[in-house]
Design an enzyme around this catalytic site. Structure first.
Site, PDB file in Angstrom:
ATOM      1  N   GLY A   1     -25.548  39.139 -37.763  1.00  0.00           N
ATOM      2  CA  GLY A   1     -26.103  38.504 -36.899  1.00  0.00           C
ATOM      3  C   GLY A   1     -27.961  38.209 -37.589  1.00  0.00           C
TER       4      GLY A   1
ATOM      5  N   GLY B   1     -29.462  43.378 -40.922  1.00  0.00           N
ATOM      6  CA  GLY B   1     -29.187  44.756 -42.071  1.00  0.00           C
ATOM      7  C   GLY B   1     -28.135  44.978 -42.589  1.00  0.00           C
ATOM      8  N   LYS B   2     -27.922  43.083 -42.413  1.00  0.00           N
ATOM      9  CA  LYS B   2     -26.584  42.203 -43.706  1.00  0.00           C
ATOM     10  C   LYS B   2     -26.696  42.239 -44.904  1.00  0.00           C
ATOM     11  CE  LYS B   2     -26.969  38.068 -42.621  1.00  0.00           C
ATOM     12  NZ  LYS B   2     -28.304  37.936 -41.474  1.00  0.00           N
ATOM     13  N   SER B   3     -28.606  42.575 -45.270  1.00  0.00           N
ATOM     14  CA  SER B   3     -28.080  42.248 -47.269  1.00  0.00           C
ATOM     15  C   SER B   3     -28.273  43.777 -47.078  1.00  0.00           C
ATOM     16  CB  SER B   3     -29.703  41.628 -47.340  1.00  0.00           C
ATOM     17  OG  SER B   3     -30.389  40.707 -46.840  1.00  0.00           O
TER      18      SER B   3
ATOM     19  N   THR C   1     -29.273  32.031 -53.323  1.00  0.00           N
ATOM     20  CA  THR C   1     -29.407  30.389 -52.687  1.00  0.00           C
ATOM     21  C   THR C   1     -30.766  30.168 -51.792  1.00  0.00           C
ATOM     22  OG1 THR C   1     -28.436  31.382 -50.177  1.00  0.00           O
ATOM     23  CG2 THR C   1     -27.276  30.508 -52.006  1.00  0.00           C
ATOM     24  N   ALA C   2     -31.201  30.813 -51.669  1.00  0.00           N
ATOM     25  CA  ALA C   2     -32.685  30.775 -50.783  1.00  0.00           C
ATOM     26  C   ALA C   2     -33.775  29.483 -51.835  1.00  0.00           C
ATOM     27  CB  ALA C   2     -33.047  31.394 -49.907  1.00  0.00           C
TER      28      ALA C   2
ATOM     29  N   HIS D   1     -37.347  40.324 -49.330  1.00  0.00           N
ATOM     30  CA  HIS D   1     -35.900  40.361 -49.708  1.00  0.00           C
ATOM     31  C   HIS D   1     -36.151  41.302 -51.311  1.00  0.00           C
ATOM     32  CE1 HIS D   1     -32.907  39.560 -46.895  1.00  0.00           C
ATOM     33  NE2 HIS D   1     -33.636  38.614 -47.009  1.00  0.00           N
TER      34      HIS D   1
ATOM     35  N   GLU E   1     -31.461  32.064 -59.375  1.00  0.00           N
ATOM     36  CA  GLU E   1     -31.336  31.280 -58.091  1.00  0.00           C
ATOM     37  C   GLU E   1     -29.870  29.422 -58.633  1.00  0.00           C
ATOM     38  OE1 GLU E   1     -36.191  29.731 -57.286  1.00  0.00           O
ATOM     39  OE2 GLU E   1     -36.390  32.101 -57.896  1.00  0.00           O
TER      40      GLU E   1
ATOM     41  N   ASP F   1     -26.463  35.485 -51.485  1.00  0.00           N
ATOM     42  CA  ASP F   1     -27.429  36.035 -50.268  1.00  0.00           C
ATOM     43  C   ASP F   1     -28.233  34.776 -50.267  1.00  0.00           C
ATOM     44  OD1 ASP F   1     -28.324  36.839 -48.238  1.00  0.00           O
ATOM     45  OD2 ASP F   1     -29.437  38.352 -48.685  1.00  0.00           O
TER      46      ASP F   1
END
Lengths: 173, 173, 173
Positions: free
Chosen positions: A10, A14-16, A35-36, A50, A62, A83
């Protein structure tokens, strides 16, 4: 042969952080494929946090759309942390592109990598059905994308409260 | 004695496909008990895709309300795939029926089956609290329903990215 | 030395009931630290049902804000069930307080307890991104809070359909 790891969970689970720890366990130069796109204040703050969380020792690439290209360009040198698939899917849909062939292209690229790839994605389908039709379409696309990547991955981890639960194991060494 | 399996997970998590694979492992005639009603274009497309994904060899029973009756009528011949409890609950609530006694009736029917039943349900309570009161009531009812079915099931699996995680094991043979 | 258990899961997943069972396995006087405030009909009904479900043998401590104080005041006598962190976070944010230092204070208090603490929290980040900015901020805060508590907890359990899945194990005895 590449080792592919999908880390899902979710928002703010804490995935990253967990995916970074997995990436750091592999030798070689470390790449962060982001990807951001920093299009508003909130996203800008998230990206800055991040980068700060991740610390030194990463080369940032990027790439909002062409993940296959980014993977091919960085292959053979070390682990790549991608990510995240959720923002990539969002970029594709907002840009009016068809996510299904793009997913096929991504999975094909993953299959030909020689260096490890750790992909971060989101679980977005465990709430009430959204009233908004675009949100429903996004939720469906994200679910299919996660299934396709999970099917070809060597490992899948589901992160809850910062801690990984094993969904798919690495094959025995 | 019946074997009851609950397969739960988010939207587009691969629950139905996994539940179908579980059903196909049992011998006998295979029944698909469908709770969906094709009342709009989007739902019509979903149903068509589900039928196409499932392939040959299934007898479809459409039953939006009386699941106990559908189970009793098909018992003794082979596995029944019931897809899904979430649409059933939605049918009940939109029709103004009281879901609690209906759940008691369903659980009692499950307990008397001789052939296997594989039930598909959704996790809907892991998002932000919905602003809509009906959505909150639905989320609560779905949670209680899943708990009651899980309590009597022999096995419960939670599907993430197409892959099953074991929540409750079958008793040792 | 305290034993700290985090029980997390979706709405109506059976978290509270499971957390109560865990608390009852410890000897001594049992305390229920309630963060809920009965400000409307719906919440009043939920609280009444929780009290009724829990049964006899609990001392209730109502504390919407100062969890560290409530833990310190009840320490040394038996297990404390703290239900739940999500309402506590909601209380803090609606009251305009800064949740980050409050979380540090809570984690420090948990670390100095001598009697067991069982904390209930919600997973709220597995739906579609909320359109509402406050809901997004809440979702982020809840995720961080869960991570911090999980990091210091001896055990973390994720409840699905009323059944616990182990996320973090107790250290070997």
């Amino acid at each position: 042969m590449a080792h592919t790891i999908l880390v899902t969970g979710g928002a703010r689970s804490g995935k990253s952080r967990h995916a970074e720890a997995r990436a750091c366990a592999f030798p070689g130069e470390r790449f962060y494929i982001a990807t951001a796109r920093a299009e508003d204040e909130e996203m800008h703050a998230r990206i800055a946090r991040h980068i700060s969380d991740r610390g030194e020792g990463w080369t940032t690439v990027e790439e909002p759309f062409d993940l296959a290209g980014a993977l091919d360009r960085t292959d053979g040198r070390g682990p790549r942390l991608l990510d995240c698939l959720t923002l990539w899917l969002s970029n594709l849909m907002l840009d009016g592109r068809d996510w299904e062939p793009e997913t096929v292209t991504l999975v094909a690229a993953l299959a030909r990598q020689r260096s490890p790839v750790i992909l971060v994605s989101n679980e977005v389908g465990m709430g009430i059905v959204p009233e908004n039709a675009l949100a429903r379409a996004f939720r469906d696309a994200q679910g299919w994308l996660n299934q396709r990547v999970a099917l070809m991955a060597d490992e899948v981890e589901f992160v809850v409260s910062g801690l990984p639960m094993r969904v798919k194991s690495a094959p025995p060494a």
